[in-house]
Design an enzyme around this catalytic site. Structure first.
Site, short mmCIF file in Angstrom:
data_model
loop_
_atom_site.label_atom_id
_atom_site.label_comp_id
_atom_site.label_asym_id
_atom_site.label_seq_id
_atom_site.Cartn_x
_atom_site.Cartn_y
_atom_site.Cartn_z
NE ARG A 6 -28.09 -43.66 -50.16
CZ ARG A 6 -28.20 -42.97 -49.40
NH1 ARG A 6 -28.91 -42.01 -50.43
NH2 ARG A 6 -28.15 -42.79 -48.41
CG HIS A 35 -36.17 -47.31 -43.30
ND1 HIS A 35 -34.97 -46.99 -42.16
CD2 HIS A 35 -35.72 -45.99 -44.17
CE1 HIS A 35 -35.00 -45.61 -42.24
NE2 HIS A 35 -35.96 -45.17 -43.47
CG ASP A 57 -29.26 -50.89 -45.19
OD1 ASP A 57 -30.58 -50.42 -44.35
OD2 ASP A 57 -28.32 -49.95 -45.49
N GLY A 97 -26.31 -33.48 -45.33
CA GLY A 97 -27.16 -33.57 -44.94
C GLY A 97 -28.56 -33.59 -45.73
CB SER A 143 -22.39 -35.98 -47.54
OG SER A 143 -23.15 -35.84 -46.24
CG ASP A 165 -25.87 -44.81 -47.26
OD1 ASP A 165 -26.77 -45.69 -47.87
OD2 ASP A 165 -26.25 -44.78 -46.42
CE1 TYR A 207 -31.30 -45.62 -41.50
CE2 TYR A 207 -29.65 -46.90 -39.33
CZ TYR A 207 -30.60 -46.64 -40.73
OH TYR A 207 -29.82 -47.64 -41.38
C1 GAF Z 1 -29.37 -44.32 -44.24
C2 GAF Z 1 -28.74 -44.93 -44.09
F1 GAF Z 1 -27.11 -45.38 -43.73
C3 GAF Z 1 -28.60 -46.77 -44.63
O1 GAF Z 1 -27.61 -47.50 -44.26
C4 GAF Z 1 -30.05 -47.28 -44.71
O2 GAF Z 1 -30.78 -47.87 -44.22
C5 GAF Z 1 -31.22 -45.98 -45.17
O3 GAF Z 1 -30.71 -44.68 -44.15
C6 GAF Z 1 -32.37 -46.49 -45.32
O4 GAF Z 1 -32.37 -47.04 -46.20
O5 GAF Z 1 -28.91 -43.76 -45.60
#
Ligand code: GAF
Length: 393
Positions: free
Chosen positions: A36, A43, A45, A130, A135, A182, A232
């Site tokens: 996708r 950031h 979701d 990556g 992926s 995702d 993250y």
């Molecule tokens: C990564 C995470 F897997 C998603 O859930 C999302 O938080 C994204 O980072 C940031 O928008 O792809």
């Protein structure tokens, strides 16, 4: 030049051939799931906000057959995965471990435990690994769609449960506390559409993105900075703690006024993190409306604002992504509406909305500029594509 996107048929042929070679029989089941690109809403979701992704034409395929041995045997042909490319594990004792690529397969199987038999499978993919274009979600969702065709598996599981199982596979077996975006878009994407997903209600709204004069250009910076793993979860935690301080269930419920009122209770960094989330949720909503109205200028402006906020307030961009966005925006007025980093950050891809008639010129321009600063970009012109599907062999 834009990268040729390999047709699904050619991937399927490669996977079936490899399966026959390794397992001396023909596979009986197959499924595919796309990567996708997120157009805007980064950031947000895991803060119960809005995201606006679309499914890519690049896909991961799993082909294979159920077995009775109790041992799963899986091979991957996907470029860039860690070795070994072939591995075996018992279906009755699923544990994460090496090789890493197979954790996504095991993680999904673990979510279906007791219902799925052992299996032989081959994985093949055109999703850049990556590259920040999911992926991993593509592999999880393709694995789910492959496994759910096996006898004994409950095919009536509601769609949202399937998505949540794939997300849990990533949490438990890849140690990545991702949001839902995702897996959701990989499972449900629709050709010619982007998806405005409300991550609180988990309801999506398809928004047409099929104007023949406009294309989505995905540019891979071909860098991945090592920070990704630790940054993250840190961001996620900062958001949760900020929500507590602001006395809201999640940052989706926070407003600028609330943030200003509590400014003195937040450290400077957390203040900026929250400012990003609040502004990004608003931008995403506005951007979806702009797209519905065919207002690409507004959409493009919001993309750039999103990038700046991710760079300055959320601090998840990097030099290479900033350069790609800067070079793209130098072509504003020459076909480029907007550009931004996409995905988790610290490398990976940018997404650019650009007039179709100018896309080759824009690719050349960005490519040359990026090469001049010592890097090499890869370009993909991406029509919004379908989500996961079973493939009948
Ligand atoms: C990564 C995470 F897997 C998603 O859930 C999302 O938080 C994204 O980072 C940031 O928008 O792809």
């Amino acid at each position: 030049m834009a990268q040729e996107i390999r047709p699904v048929d050619s991937l399927l042929q490669e996977a079936c051939k490899a399966f026959e070679k390794r397992f001396k029989s023909k596979p009986t089941l197959a499924a595919k799931a796309p990567g996708r690109v997120n157009l805007i809403g980064e950031h947000t979701d895991y803060n119960a906000g809005f995201v606006f992704p679309m499914a890519l034409p690049m896909v991961t395929l799993v082909v294979g057959s159920p077995t009775t041995s109790g041992t799963c045997r899986v091979e991957t042909l996907a470029a860039g995965t860690d070795n070994p490319r072939y591995t075996e594990f018992p279906i009755g004792d699923l544990k994460k471990g090496a090789p890493k690529w197979c954790n996504y397969v095991k993680g999904v199987a673990a979510q279906m435990i007791g219902t799925v038999p052992s299996f032989d499978a081959v994985v093949v993919s055109s999703v850049p690994l990556g590259g920040g274009v999911s992926s991993s979600a593509a592999l999880e969702v393709a694995t789910y769609k492959f496994l759910e065709q096996m006898e004994g598996v409950n095919a009536d599981v509601p769609l949202i449960q399937k998505i949540l199982k794939c997300q849990k596979a990533e949490h438990d077996f890849a140690g990545m506390p991702c949001g839902i975006m995702d897996q959701y878009i990989s499972m449900t994407g629709r050709e010619g559409h982007a998806l405005l997903l409300d991550c609180r209600s988990e309801q999506g709204k398809l928004v047409p993105l099929s104007d023949p004069n406009v294309v989505v250009l995905v540019t891979n910076s071909n860098v991945k900075h090592e920070l990704t793993g630790s940054e993250y979860p840190t961001r996620r935690k900062q958001c949760q703690e900020a929500a507590k301080i602001l006395e809201v269930p999640s940052l989706r419920d926070a407003t600028e006024a609330m943030l200003e009122a509590k400014k003195s209770s937040l450290d400077e960094e957390t203040y900026r993190r929250v400012r990003h989330v609040i502004s990004e949720i608003k931008r995403t909503d506005e951007a979806a409306t702009a797209l519905e109205n065919g207002d690409y200028q507004t959409f493009g402006r919001l993309m750039v604002e999103s990038h700046n906020s991710l760079r300055d307030d959320y601090e998840v961009s990097c030099k290479e992504l900033d350069q790609l966005v800067e070079f793209a925006m130098q072509k504003k007025g020459d076909g480029v509406y907007g550009s931004r980093m996409t995905g988790g950050g610290f490398g990976g891809c940018t997404v650019t909305l650009v007039e179709r008639r100018n896309v080759q010129k824009v690719i050349e321009y960005i490519g040359e500029k990026y090469t001049a600063v010592g890097n090499k970009a890869t370009f993909y012109v991406c029509p919004p594509s379908d989500g996961a599907k079973k493939i009948t062999l």
